[in-house]
Design a protein around this motif. Structure first.
Motif, short mmCIF file in Angstrom:
data_model
loop_
_atom_site.label_atom_id
_atom_site.label_comp_id
_atom_site.label_asym_id
_atom_site.label_seq_id
_atom_site.Cartn_x
_atom_site.Cartn_y
_atom_site.Cartn_z
N VAL A 41 0.82 -1.23 0.00
CA VAL A 41 0.00 0.00 0.00
C VAL A 41 0.84 1.27 0.00
O VAL A 41 0.26 2.37 0.01
CB VAL A 41 -0.95 0.00 1.22
CG1 VAL A 41 -1.88 -1.19 1.17
CG2 VAL A 41 -0.16 0.02 2.52
N GLU A 42 2.17 1.13 0.03
CA GLU A 42 3.10 2.26 0.02
C GLU A 42 2.97 3.09 1.30
O GLU A 42 2.20 2.78 2.20
CB GLU A 42 2.89 3.12 -1.22
CG GLU A 42 3.16 2.35 -2.53
CD GLU A 42 3.00 3.21 -3.76
OE1 GLU A 42 2.50 4.35 -3.62
OE2 GLU A 42 3.38 2.74 -4.85
N ARG A 43 3.73 4.17 1.32
CA ARG A 43 3.89 4.94 2.56
C ARG A 43 2.57 5.59 2.99
O ARG A 43 2.21 5.53 4.17
CB ARG A 43 4.96 6.01 2.35
CG ARG A 43 5.20 6.90 3.56
CD ARG A 43 6.29 7.90 3.26
NE ARG A 43 6.52 8.77 4.40
CZ ARG A 43 7.40 9.76 4.42
NH1 ARG A 43 8.14 10.00 3.33
NH2 ARG A 43 7.55 10.52 5.49
N GLU A 44 1.86 6.20 2.08
CA GLU A 44 0.62 6.89 2.43
C GLU A 44 -0.45 5.91 2.91
O GLU A 44 -1.22 6.22 3.83
CB GLU A 44 0.10 7.67 1.21
CG GLU A 44 -1.09 8.56 1.51
CD GLU A 44 -0.75 9.67 2.49
OE1 GLU A 44 -1.68 10.14 3.19
OE2 GLU A 44 0.43 10.05 2.60
N GLY A 45 -0.48 4.75 2.32
CA GLY A 45 -1.44 3.74 2.76
C GLY A 45 -1.17 3.27 4.18
O GLY A 45 -2.10 3.07 4.97
#
Length: 444
Positions: A119-123
């Motif tokens: 989900v990457e950093r923002e997720g």
């Protein structure tokens, strides 16, 4: 091969949110669905062992055997399930494991990095914010609900009678498959659009005819009542409200007192005085007899008639239910059998009362019990007894006092004379002394 499913222990309270938000990016939607399905199956019979065939599980998930195995292995890799096989390498048990708490999941070095990769950093930041404790917000302003209702118009256009019959074959009828005297042509008149085809199931129609038969209402009255109790845009029939209306309706078909095949409510009404009504509680009692014991109208009406005769014209619920239970135990099914049962019961009660009121029965005793044998003595025996009498009474007795025979001999008189002779032999001056020294009567 049947697969045993076991629930996890110490499952977090918000395990569903953790599974859908944190685990789903790692294992996929199908694996999450498998975990939820296994949990649901095990929770249905929480206190019993839960098993399911592998083919049934594949049908429930609408998947294939290969996909089922792939998703199960994914759950195993993230410690969500444990699988066990027998000696033949057949899967026989799946043990569900509890999910980690949100804090433990986000603190795990491996899981946190795998989540970041998905989900990457923002997720990750959003997920962390979701599981943080937030203060309680103030009450929201008044809102307008815009929820839409399911539109079934397209469904009804494509629903066929064949589909309805196929669906009905998989369901049990609400009551027995007994046919009732109900004119469906009259009931469905001008109702092709009012009562949707999806509600014309075998179960619903059988129940409608069943209630009309018990409560004694005709097809037109039943049609109006059914239409009145269609709910949620005609998606279901409120039978509870329908029964309540049937308990108070005055549109009861007039019956004859001697017609035992008519509806029980009509029969009871025919046996009431002109101004008496059949109460809702009485109608509910009649429905209970038909539903609980599956009695025919003929048998219910016979029970009603007999109960009112025994209770001075009143329909006593406790008496009726007791009588119905006894008849059910005796397997009474027809009116003739019921009348014979009532006759036997009356005879048994009358014989019991007469046996209690009469004198107690005497035991059968042998003939010798009441017969006392008697036998006269011989002449020699009589002379011997008389001689003994003279010896006992002494020489001072006169011959006139001597009985002529043994029959004239009185043992009590002999005893009295003996006491007098003993007293006469004692000195006169010693009588006062003996009287003083005499023991009380109770001493002996």
């Amino acid at each position: 091969m049947a697969i045993e499913i076991r629930l996890p222990n110490d499952q977090p309270q918000n395990w569903m949110a953790i599974l859908c938000l944190l685990y789903k990016p790692l294992v996929g939607n199908e694996a999450v669905l498998l975990y939820e399905t296994l949990t649901s199956l095990a929770m249905v019979n929480r206190n019993a062992q839960t098993t399911i065939e592998e083919e049934q599980l594949i049908t429930l998930l609408q998947t294939t055997r290969t996909s089922l195995t792939t998703n199960r292995v994914r759950l195993e890799k993230f410690d969500l399930v444990r699988s066990f096989e027998n000696e033949e390498k057949e899967l026989v048990r799946i043990v569900l494991c509890p999910t980690k708490t949100a804090q433990d999941f986000l603190s795990d070095e491996v899981l946190r990095r795998l989540l970041y990769q998905s989900v990457e950093r923002e997720g990750v930041r959003q997920l962390q914010s979701i599981f943080e404790v937030h203060p309680v917000k103030e009450p929201e302003e008044e809102l307008t609900e815009v929820t839409q209702v399911l539109d079934l118009s397209h469904f009804e256009q494509n629903w066929t009678v064949q589909k309805e019959e196929d669906l009905g074959s998989a369901n049990m009828d609400w009551s027995s498959s007994r046919e009732y005297d109900f004119d469906w042509d009259v009931f469905f008149r001008n109702m092709h659009r009012t009562l949707p085809s999806r509600l014309r199931t075998r179960q619903n129609l059988n129940r409608i005819a069943y209630l009309a038969n018990v409560y004694g209402v005709d097809e037109e009255t039943m049609r109006r009542l059914v239409i009145r109790h269609l709910r949620d845009k005609r998606t279901w029939i409120d039978f509870d409200a329908l029964i309540n209306d049937l308990g108070t309706t005055t549109k009861v078909v007039e019956g004859k007192p001697d017609d035992y095949s008519q509806s029980p409510v009509s029969f009871l009404k025919a046996h009431q005085p002109g101004n008496a009504k059949v109460l809702p509680k009485e109608r509910s009692l009649l429905l209970s007899l038909a539903k609980t014991h599956e009695f025919s109208n003929e048998l219910i009406n016979t029970i009603v008639e007999y109960s009112m005769e025994q209770c001075q014209g009143s329909l006593v619920e406790k008496y009726v239910r007791t009588l119905a239970n006894n008849m059910a135990r005796a397997h009474i099914e027809t009116r003739d059998q019921a009348l014979e049962y009532f006759s036997r019961t009356k005879k048994a009660v009358s014989s019991s009362k007469s046996s209690k009121a009469g004198p107690p029965e005497q035991a059968n005793l042998p003939d010798w019990y009441d017969i006392i044998p008697t036998e006269k003595g011989t002449k020699e025996e009589v002379e011997a007894i008389l001689a003994l009498q003279k010896q006992v009474l002494g020489n001072g007795s006169s011959d006139s006092d001597t009985p002529a025979s043994l029959d004239e001999l009185d043992p009590l008189a002999l005893l009295g004379q003996e006491d007098q002779s003993d007293q006469s032999d004692q000195p006169a001056d010693s009588s006062d002394k003996d009287e003083q020294n005499a023991e009380p009567l109770w001493f002996e």
